[in-house]
Structures are given as structure tokens and as C-alpha cells.
Write a protein that holds these residues in place. Structure first.
Motif, PDB file in Angstrom:
ATOM      1  N   LYS A 236       0.313 -11.929 -10.991  1.00  0.00           N
ATOM      2  CA  LYS A 236      -0.267 -13.183 -10.762  1.00  0.00           C
ATOM      3  C   LYS A 236      -1.352 -13.679 -10.769  1.00  0.00           C
ATOM      4  CE  LYS A 236      -0.198 -16.205  -6.117  1.00  0.00           C
ATOM      5  NZ  LYS A 236       0.619 -16.643  -4.787  1.00  0.00           N
ATOM      6  N   MET A 237      -2.453 -14.401 -11.308  1.00  0.00           N
ATOM      7  CA  MET A 237      -4.167 -14.530 -11.762  1.00  0.00           C
ATOM      8  C   MET A 237      -4.467 -16.182 -11.613  1.00  0.00           C
ATOM      9  SD  MET A 237      -3.771 -11.623 -12.838  1.00  0.00           S
ATOM     10  CE  MET A 237      -2.497 -10.315 -13.582  1.00  0.00           C
ATOM     11  N   ASP A 238      -5.170 -16.301 -10.687  1.00  0.00           N
ATOM     12  CA  ASP A 238      -5.980 -17.073 -10.780  1.00  0.00           C
ATOM     13  C   ASP A 238      -7.071 -17.142 -11.699  1.00  0.00           C
ATOM     14  OD1 ASP A 238      -8.027 -15.769 -10.048  1.00  0.00           O
ATOM     15  OD2 ASP A 238      -8.608 -16.366  -7.496  1.00  0.00           O
ATOM     16  N   ASN A 239      -7.761 -16.255 -12.528  1.00  0.00           N
ATOM     17  CA  ASN A 239      -7.724 -17.144 -13.883  1.00  0.00           C
ATOM     18  C   ASN A 239      -7.645 -16.006 -15.028  1.00  0.00           C
ATOM     19  OD1 ASN A 239     -10.115 -17.433 -15.141  1.00  0.00           O
ATOM     20  ND2 ASN A 239     -11.546 -16.823 -15.053  1.00  0.00           N
ATOM     21  N   ALA A 240      -6.330 -16.354 -15.060  1.00  0.00           N
ATOM     22  CA  ALA A 240      -6.305 -15.254 -17.467  1.00  0.00           C
ATOM     23  C   ALA A 240      -6.887 -15.246 -17.898  1.00  0.00           C
ATOM     24  CB  ALA A 240      -4.369 -15.103 -17.160  1.00  0.00           C
ATOM     25  N   LYS A 241      -8.405 -15.318 -18.153  1.00  0.00           N
ATOM     26  CA  LYS A 241      -9.054 -15.641 -18.639  1.00  0.00           C
ATOM     27  C   LYS A 241     -10.198 -14.216 -18.733  1.00  0.00           C
ATOM     28  CE  LYS A 241      -7.172 -17.928 -21.671  1.00  0.00           C
ATOM     29  NZ  LYS A 241      -6.000 -17.413 -22.865  1.00  0.00           N
ATOM     30  N   LYS A 242     -10.587 -14.089 -16.956  1.00  0.00           N
ATOM     31  CA  LYS A 242     -10.992 -12.580 -16.585  1.00  0.00           C
ATOM     32  C   LYS A 242     -11.222 -11.596 -17.871  1.00  0.00           C
ATOM     33  CE  LYS A 242     -14.422 -12.057 -13.362  1.00  0.00           C
ATOM     34  NZ  LYS A 242     -15.124 -12.916 -13.629  1.00  0.00           N
ATOM     35  N   LYS A 277      -7.696 -12.492  -7.203  1.00  0.00           N
ATOM     36  CA  LYS A 277      -7.802 -13.319  -6.463  1.00  0.00           C
ATOM     37  C   LYS A 277      -8.878 -13.399  -6.254  1.00  0.00           C
ATOM     38  CE  LYS A 277      -6.143 -15.531  -1.843  1.00  0.00           C
ATOM     39  NZ  LYS A 277      -5.505 -15.354  -1.324  1.00  0.00           N
ATOM     40  N   ASP A 278      -9.710 -14.332  -6.014  1.00  0.00           N
ATOM     41  CA  ASP A 278     -11.449 -14.240  -6.348  1.00  0.00           C
ATOM     42  C   ASP A 278     -12.308 -13.607  -6.949  1.00  0.00           C
ATOM     43  OD1 ASP A 278     -11.124 -16.597  -4.543  1.00  0.00           O
ATOM     44  OD2 ASP A 278     -10.478 -15.446  -2.689  1.00  0.00           O
ATOM     45  N   ASN A 279     -11.999 -12.651  -8.609  1.00  0.00           N
ATOM     46  CA  ASN A 279     -12.438 -11.361  -9.137  1.00  0.00           C
ATOM     47  C   ASN A 279     -11.804 -10.796  -8.511  1.00  0.00           C
ATOM     48  OD1 ASN A 279     -13.618 -13.270 -10.275  1.00  0.00           O
ATOM     49  ND2 ASN A 279     -15.632 -13.531  -9.178  1.00  0.00           N
ATOM     50  N   GLN A 280     -11.023 -10.487  -7.881  1.00  0.00           N
ATOM     51  CA  GLN A 280     -10.690  -9.190  -7.035  1.00  0.00           C
ATOM     52  C   GLN A 280      -9.367  -8.651  -7.794  1.00  0.00           C
ATOM     53  OE1 GLN A 280     -12.581  -7.139  -5.314  1.00  0.00           O
ATOM     54  NE2 GLN A 280     -11.833  -5.664  -4.890  1.00  0.00           N
ATOM     55  N   PHE A 334       6.031   7.828  -6.626  1.00  0.00           N
ATOM     56  CA  PHE A 334       4.988   8.361  -7.245  1.00  0.00           C
ATOM     57  C   PHE A 334       4.157   6.452  -7.469  1.00  0.00           C
ATOM     58  CE2 PHE A 334       1.497   8.436 -10.042  1.00  0.00           C
ATOM     59  CZ  PHE A 334       1.038   9.776 -10.639  1.00  0.00           C
ATOM     60  N   ARG A 335       2.936   6.323  -6.560  1.00  0.00           N
ATOM     61  CA  ARG A 335       2.111   5.078  -5.770  1.00  0.00           C
ATOM     62  C   ARG A 335       1.084   5.046  -6.844  1.00  0.00           C
ATOM     63  NH1 ARG A 335       4.569   5.907  -1.101  1.00  0.00           N
ATOM     64  NH2 ARG A 335       6.260   3.968  -0.874  1.00  0.00           N
ATOM     65  N   VAL A 336       0.883   3.773  -7.657  1.00  0.00           N
ATOM     66  CA  VAL A 336      -0.854   4.443  -7.988  1.00  0.00           C
ATOM     67  C   VAL A 336      -1.255   2.705  -7.363  1.00  0.00           C
ATOM     68  CG1 VAL A 336      -2.335   3.439 -10.530  1.00  0.00           C
ATOM     69  CG2 VAL A 336      -0.033   5.255  -9.998  1.00  0.00           C
ATOM     70  N   ILE A 337      -2.359   2.494  -6.795  1.00  0.00           N
ATOM     71  CA  ILE A 337      -3.110   1.758  -6.595  1.00  0.00           C
ATOM     72  C   ILE A 337      -4.357   1.227  -6.729  1.00  0.00           C
ATOM     73  CG2 ILE A 337      -3.430  -0.197  -4.357  1.00  0.00           C
ATOM     74  CD1 ILE A 337      -1.539   1.730  -2.746  1.00  0.00           C
ATOM     75  N   LEU A 338      -4.894   0.739  -7.722  1.00  0.00           N
ATOM     76  CA  LEU A 338      -6.392   0.394  -8.519  1.00  0.00           C
ATOM     77  C   LEU A 338      -6.236  -1.641  -7.977  1.00  0.00           C
ATOM     78  CD1 LEU A 338      -8.018   0.972 -10.620  1.00  0.00           C
ATOM     79  CD2 LEU A 338      -7.204  -0.095 -12.005  1.00  0.00           C
ATOM     80  N   THR A 339      -7.746  -1.015  -7.554  1.00  0.00           N
ATOM     81  CA  THR A 339      -8.305  -2.465  -7.434  1.00  0.00           C
ATOM     82  C   THR A 339      -9.940  -2.742  -8.263  1.00  0.00           C
ATOM     83  OG1 THR A 339      -9.447  -1.506  -4.964  1.00  0.00           O
ATOM     84  CG2 THR A 339      -7.267  -2.847  -5.455  1.00  0.00           C
ATOM     85  N   ILE A 340     -10.224  -3.355  -8.985  1.00  0.00           N
ATOM     86  CA  ILE A 340     -11.827  -3.780  -9.047  1.00  0.00           C
ATOM     87  C   ILE A 340     -12.020  -4.926  -9.429  1.00  0.00           C
ATOM     88  CG2 ILE A 340     -12.848  -3.471 -11.901  1.00  0.00           C
ATOM     89  CD1 ILE A 340     -10.014  -2.064 -12.990  1.00  0.00           C
ATOM     90  N   SER A 341     -13.325  -4.837  -9.027  1.00  0.00           N
ATOM     91  CA  SER A 341     -14.368  -6.258  -9.653  1.00  0.00           C
ATOM     92  C   SER A 341     -14.558  -6.685 -10.584  1.00  0.00           C
ATOM     93  CB  SER A 341     -15.872  -6.163  -8.225  1.00  0.00           C
ATOM     94  OG  SER A 341     -15.206  -5.331  -6.742  1.00  0.00           O
ATOM     95  N   LEU A 342     -14.276  -7.217 -11.029  1.00  0.00           N
ATOM     96  CA  LEU A 342     -14.284  -8.338 -12.133  1.00  0.00           C
ATOM     97  C   LEU A 342     -15.530  -8.913 -12.755  1.00  0.00           C
ATOM     98  CD1 LEU A 342     -10.668  -8.200 -13.684  1.00  0.00           C
ATOM     99  CD2 LEU A 342     -12.503  -6.201 -14.273  1.00  0.00           C
TER     100      LEU A 342
END
Length: 342
Positions: A236-242, A277-280, A334-342
Motif C-alpha cells: 500500500k503506497m501513497d506515492n509509488a514513485k518515491k 505513508k507521508d514519506n515514512q 522470525f520477524r523483520v520490522i524496518l522503517t525508513i524516512s524517505l
């Protein structure tokens, strides 16, 4: 504002700083005696001559002496220049002081000039030091950037062969079974080759491209492990071109299939979610995990285990202070949770 921008701004405004400084020196006596009876007794030409003789040793120091690497070698020469300039200045000043009494102040006048040269030189030494500091910092930043780029190229080189080898291994297994879907798998592999060899070598790609690459990889693995896994994928992307760095997410997906493939039974769930969502940007990957089954992993996949370590290093280089990565092993998951500020 980064160091390069500040240095360029300093270089651009430096002439103005010079004009402002010498303007203050030129008009200071007039400002000092403003309002006093008789004002400042010396003519404007007198102050211009004094300014010229103050500027000569100051710029000799600024443009020649301060940049020298071995300054001690030329200290006596600088002292000689200072004294000669002060003497010439003194005799030039006699045109504005024709009275005989001026001679009695000769050495005081020369000493005063030497102190003035030294004072002005210290001011310009401070400016030179600031500029030199910025240049050194630029060189350091460039060195760090070159090192990071070299590390990133090396890390990418390690990621690509592992992914391609595993994908080829999947198609080989299907070809041995005579699976009619093999041509479709080859087409998907071709897309993956194209992505890794072209898009994967770029600094950034769109999230849409990265997610499509993951979907193709999942399709290839589902064909191989059709009875073993059940993949739930949500995007789910609010800006797939990011833009995002390529090949950052695939090692986590690869790892999920690797450890799920060794489990007994069928339809083991692999849950993958990618949301912007919102560059996050948030990426979640969860798969069943059995620590005791590591030795059962196929040898080719064992060799690809370096992927997550590489990704951690790449994240540190590419997104310092802009990402958070959690890797958890609990309750046989086994869980991987990654967040990046783009």
C-alpha cells in the motif's frame, strides 16, 4: 547547511568582508574624533597612504606566508619586510608632518606600525584558518563519501550473486520436473536479471520497481515451494514513485523462504507487508522459524545467509539516523520490522 555550502558562501562574501574591514580601518580615526573641536587633523590622503602601507604586509602574510607549510624558514624574511615597510611608511608620512618635531617620534612610530601589522595579520590569520578548516572538512567528507561508495559497491556485489544463484536454483528444480510453467519462470527470471543488472546498480529506484521485483521473486519461490508455503503479501503506497535504494528488501524475503523451506508440514504462512505513508516507509516480514533446523537448509541457501548482514550495513551507510531495523526471534517466528524516512 552543509560544509560545502558554507564554504562557498564564505568565498563569495569574502571580498565584502575585506572591504568592510579596511573601510573600518580607513574611517575609524574620523569616527573617533567626530564631534571634537577641530575634528581629526589628518587629511584623507594621509589615511589612504597609511591604509596602503598597512595592507601590504597584511596581504603578504595572508596570501603568501600563511599558506606555507614550513613557516619557520621565512620568519626572519617576514620580520625584515615588516621593518622595511614600517621605515618606508615613516618617511612617506613625513610629507604630512613637515615639522621638525616629528623626527623625535621616529622609533615610536615605527614600533606602532609593526604592532599594527601584527594585529592585522592576526585578524587575517583567523580568516585563513576558518577557510582552511572548511577545506579540510570538505576533503574529509569527500574521503568518507568515497569510502562509503566503495563499501556500497562491494556490498551490492555480494547481494546480487546470492539472489541470482537462488533464483536459478529454483528454475533448475522446476526444469528437472518438466514443469510446463518453466518458460514463464524463465521470463520472470529475465525480469529479475534485468532489474539486478540495471536498476540494481543505480543509486535509487522507485518503490514501485522494488516491490515489483519482490513480487517476481515471490512468484518464483512459490512455484518451487507451492505446497510448503502460503504467502500473504500486502502493498500500500501513497506515492509509488518515491525513491529508495535498490535491493534493500529482497534479503529479508529471501531469508523468509530459506527458513520456511526446512519446516515439516505444508502451507506455512509468510506474511509480508510494505506501506508508504507521508514519506515514512514501513516493511514487515514474518515467517515460521525453527532454530534447530538450520543444519537442514540446502547448502546453496546457507551460503546466501550473508544477505541480512549486508543489508544492515547498507542501511547504516545509506540512511544513517533515518531508519530503524528490528529483527526478532520469538515464539517460533522470525520477524523483520524496518522503517525508513524517505
Amino acid at each position: 547547511m552543509n560544509n560545502n555550502t558554507m564554504y562557498l558562501k564564505l568565498k563569495k562574501t569574502e571580498p565584502i568582508l575585506h572591504l568592510f574591514f579596511w573601510g573600518m580601518v580607513l574611517f575609524f580615526p574620523y569616527v573617533k574624533y567626530m564631534g571634537r573641536e577641530g575634528g581629526y587633523p589628518m587629511s584623507f590622503m594621509h589615511e589612504l597612504v597609511a591604509l596602503l602601507f598597512n595592507m601590504i604586509p597584511t596581504y603578504i602574510m595572508y596570501l603568501w606566508f600563511f599558506p606555507l607549510s614550513n613557516k619557520r624558514k621565512y620568519i626572519l624574511l617576514v620580520l625584515l619586510v615588516f621593518i622595511c615597510n614600517a621605515l618606508i611608511h615613516y618617511y612617506a608620512d613625513t610629507f604630512f608632518h613637515p615639522e621638525e618635531g616629528h623626527k623625535h617620534h621616529r622609533w615610536r612610530s615605527i614600533t606602532s606600525s609593526l604592532v599594527t601589522y601584527l594585529s592585522f595579520s592576526l585578524v587575517f590569520f583567523a580568516l585563513h584558518s576558518v577557510k582552511k578548516l572548511y577545506v579540510k572538512q570538505q576533503e574529509l567528507d569527500a574521503t568518507i563519501q568515497e569510502k562509503q561508495q566503495a563499501e556500497l559497491r562491494a556490498l551490492k556485489a555480494q547481494v546480487n550473486p546470492h539472489f541470482l544463484f537462488n533464483t536459478l536454483n529454483n528454475i533448475y528444480a522446476n526444469a528437472l520436473k518438466g514443469d510446463e510453467k518453466t518458460p514463464d519462470l524463465i521470463l520472470k527470471l529475465s525480469n529479475n536479471f534485468r532489474y539486478v543488472l540495471h536498476e540494481g546498480q543505480k543509486e535509487d529506484v522507485s518503490l514501485d520497481q522494488e516491490i515489483t521485483h519482490i513480487k517476481d521473486y515471490i512468484s518464483l519461490q512459490e512455484e518451487r515451494l507451492s505446497t510448503k508455503v502460503k504467502v500473504n503479501f500486502l502493498s500500500k503506497m501513497d506515492n509509488a514513485k518515491k525513491q529508495i535504494a535498490p535491493l534493500l528488501l529482497i534479503p529479508f524475503v529471501e531469508n523468509a523462504f530459506k527458513y520456511t523451506s526446512i519446516l515439516k508440514g505444508n502451507k506455512h504462512p509468510i506474511n509480508i507487508k510494505a506501506v508508504l505513508k507521508d514519506n515514512q516507509f514501513s516493511f514487515y516480514c514474518e515467517n515460521p522459524y525453527d532454530e534447530n533446523g538450520k543444519q537442514e537448509i540446502e547448502i546453496n541457501w546457507q551460503e546466501s545467509g550473508i544477505g541480512i548482514k549486508n543489508t544492515q550495513k547498507r542501511l547504516q551507510l545509506l540512511y544513517p539516523e533515518q531508519h530503524q531495523l528490528e529483527i526478532k526471534k520469538e515464539e517460533n517466528l522470525f520477524r523483520v520490522i524496518l522503517t525508513i524516512s524517505l
